[in-house]
Design an enzyme around this catalytic site. Structure first.
Site, PDB file in Angstrom:
ATOM      1  N   SER A 119      16.811 -24.294  40.883  1.00  0.00           N
ATOM      2  CA  SER A 119      15.955 -24.608  42.036  1.00  0.00           C
ATOM      3  C   SER A 119      14.707 -25.411  41.695  1.00  0.00           C
ATOM      4  O   SER A 119      13.932 -25.750  42.606  1.00  0.00           O
ATOM      5  CB  SER A 119      15.556 -23.314  42.761  1.00  0.00           C
ATOM      6  OG  SER A 119      16.637 -22.839  43.522  1.00  0.00           O
ATOM      7  N   LYS A 163      14.304 -28.480  43.752  1.00  0.00           N
ATOM      8  CA  LYS A 163      13.614 -28.563  45.039  1.00  0.00           C
ATOM      9  C   LYS A 163      12.258 -29.265  44.947  1.00  0.00           C
ATOM     10  O   LYS A 163      11.689 -29.632  45.973  1.00  0.00           O
ATOM     11  CB  LYS A 163      13.460 -27.167  45.642  1.00  0.00           C
ATOM     12  CG  LYS A 163      14.790 -26.491  45.988  1.00  0.00           C
ATOM     13  CD  LYS A 163      14.569 -25.163  46.692  1.00  0.00           C
ATOM     14  CE  LYS A 163      15.880 -24.497  47.086  1.00  0.00           C
ATOM     15  NZ  LYS A 163      16.510 -23.777  45.975  1.00  0.00           N
ATOM     16  N   SER A 199      11.822 -20.554  47.783  1.00  0.00           N
ATOM     17  CA  SER A 199      12.983 -21.310  47.311  1.00  0.00           C
ATOM     18  C   SER A 199      14.147 -21.178  48.283  1.00  0.00           C
ATOM     19  O   SER A 199      15.294 -20.999  47.889  1.00  0.00           O
ATOM     20  CB  SER A 199      13.411 -20.828  45.917  1.00  0.00           C
ATOM     21  OG  SER A 199      14.193 -21.805  45.262  1.00  0.00           O
TER      22      SER A 199
END
Length: 332
Positions: free
Chosen positions: A79, A82, A139
């Site tokens: 993640s 992101k 997240s």
């Protein structure tokens, strides 16, 4: 594919951006764009307790990897992806208050893959700002997917924008297959290149504000009348650590392939700015510990001529270092 950029700031995020721009002017100066340079000053010493397989601590004023471990090896970013999702969205969004209605298929994609979610429900109408915060703080893959579709019209088109941005940043070992960080063939980066991505995001005032926000509550909706409270757990955990400065921004990640990883932005007690990226730590807490160790041991060290006492105490061979830097060359 070109999209007109027109930032229309509204609500709490507009206030946050204004405040952060004011605060940001007092932060140490740094290069407009980060270019990682060689050689690495220190190889991360195995005896200091850093368990992450990959690590890079980058001084932003020089682009030098002050401390590295496999920093140029390709890894799954999970993640941390992101951060690029956020950056691309912020560069192309037109209205932070624009409404976006959550779709069931976006929720299903996140749920079926076991990805973290903000908790939006199908049919709920939220704002673009909610999606930005939801992508980073908890997240949330549900927010992330809807964000990409709102910006580019489809998952594929948004990922293409992410890869275009990676190329524009000069990244040669980074490629994205999705916007969430879900494990996929060819979805890779390196610690050094993730540092470049985070630095680019920190140059964008909206992305910077979101990355530096510890807590946020989404807009009240019929489905969530009080909004949904979300937080950046890494910032909370790092705030309790004894480190020589302040960790201002962060994004974590976890998949079975990537294990626990994190990218953070740090201002040291002497005013130097750093980005730390680590990957493949065994636990989320260890990822925090690893970054705290890297900041404690290596931040400031190469530019003060000596390492922190911890390295000297364990007999590290580079406990003192003549970097060749003059006072003028290292001043902010």
């Amino acid at each position: 594919m070109k999209i007109r950029r027109r930032h229309v700031l509204s609500g709490a995020l507009a206030i946050g951006v204004s405040l952060f721009l004011a605060v940001g002017s007092a932060l140490p100066a740094q290069a407009a764009s980060l270019h990682i340079s060689d050689p690495v000053t220190f190889a991360v010493d195995d005896t200091i307790g850093v368990q992450s397989r990959y690590a890079a601590l980058v001084d932003l004023s020089t682009g030098r990897v002050v401390a590295g471990r496999n920093q140029d090896e390709k890894m799954n970013p999970a993640s941390m992806t992101k951060v690029m999702t956020l950056l691309v969205a912020c560069e192309h969004l037109t209205d932070l208050s624009a409404p976006v209605t959550i779709t069931q298929d976006a929720i299903d994609i996140a749920a079926n893959a076991g990805l973290t979610r903000v908790g939006f429900v199908a049919g709920e109408t939220v704002t673009m700002a909610d999606l930005l915060y939801g992508t980073i703080l908890p997240s949330g893959a549900d927010a992330c997917i809807m964000l990409g579709r709102a910006i580019a019209g489809s998952d594929t088109a948004f990922v293409a924008l992410m890869n275009e941005k990676a190329a524009a940043l000069g990244l040669t070992s980074t490629h994205f297959a999705n916007c969430t960080g879900m494990t996929a063939d060819g979805h890779l980066t390196t610690c050094a290149e993730m540092a470049v991505i985070l630095q680019a995001a920190m140059e964008n005032p909206i992305a910077r504000t979101i990355l530096c926000t510890p807590r946020y509550t989404t807009t009240a909706t019929a489905q969530h009348p009080s909004g949904i409270p979300i937080s950046n757990l890494f910032l909370s955990r790092m705030s309790s650590r004894d480190i020589p400065g302040t960790c201002l921004a962060a994004k974590t990640g976890y998949t079975r392939a990537a294990m626990c990883c994190a990218a953070s932005y740090f201002v040291s007690s002497t005013g130097r700015t750093y980005i730390c990226v680590t990957g493949y730590a065994p636990t989320a807490v260890q990822a925090v510990t690893d970054q705290a160790l890297l900041y404690n041991v290596y931040a400031n060290a190469a530019f003060e001529g000596t390492l922190y006492p911890l390295l000297a105490s364990i007999g590290y061979p580079g406990a003192t270092l003549d970097t060749g830097n003059t006072a003028a060359s290292v001043q902010q």
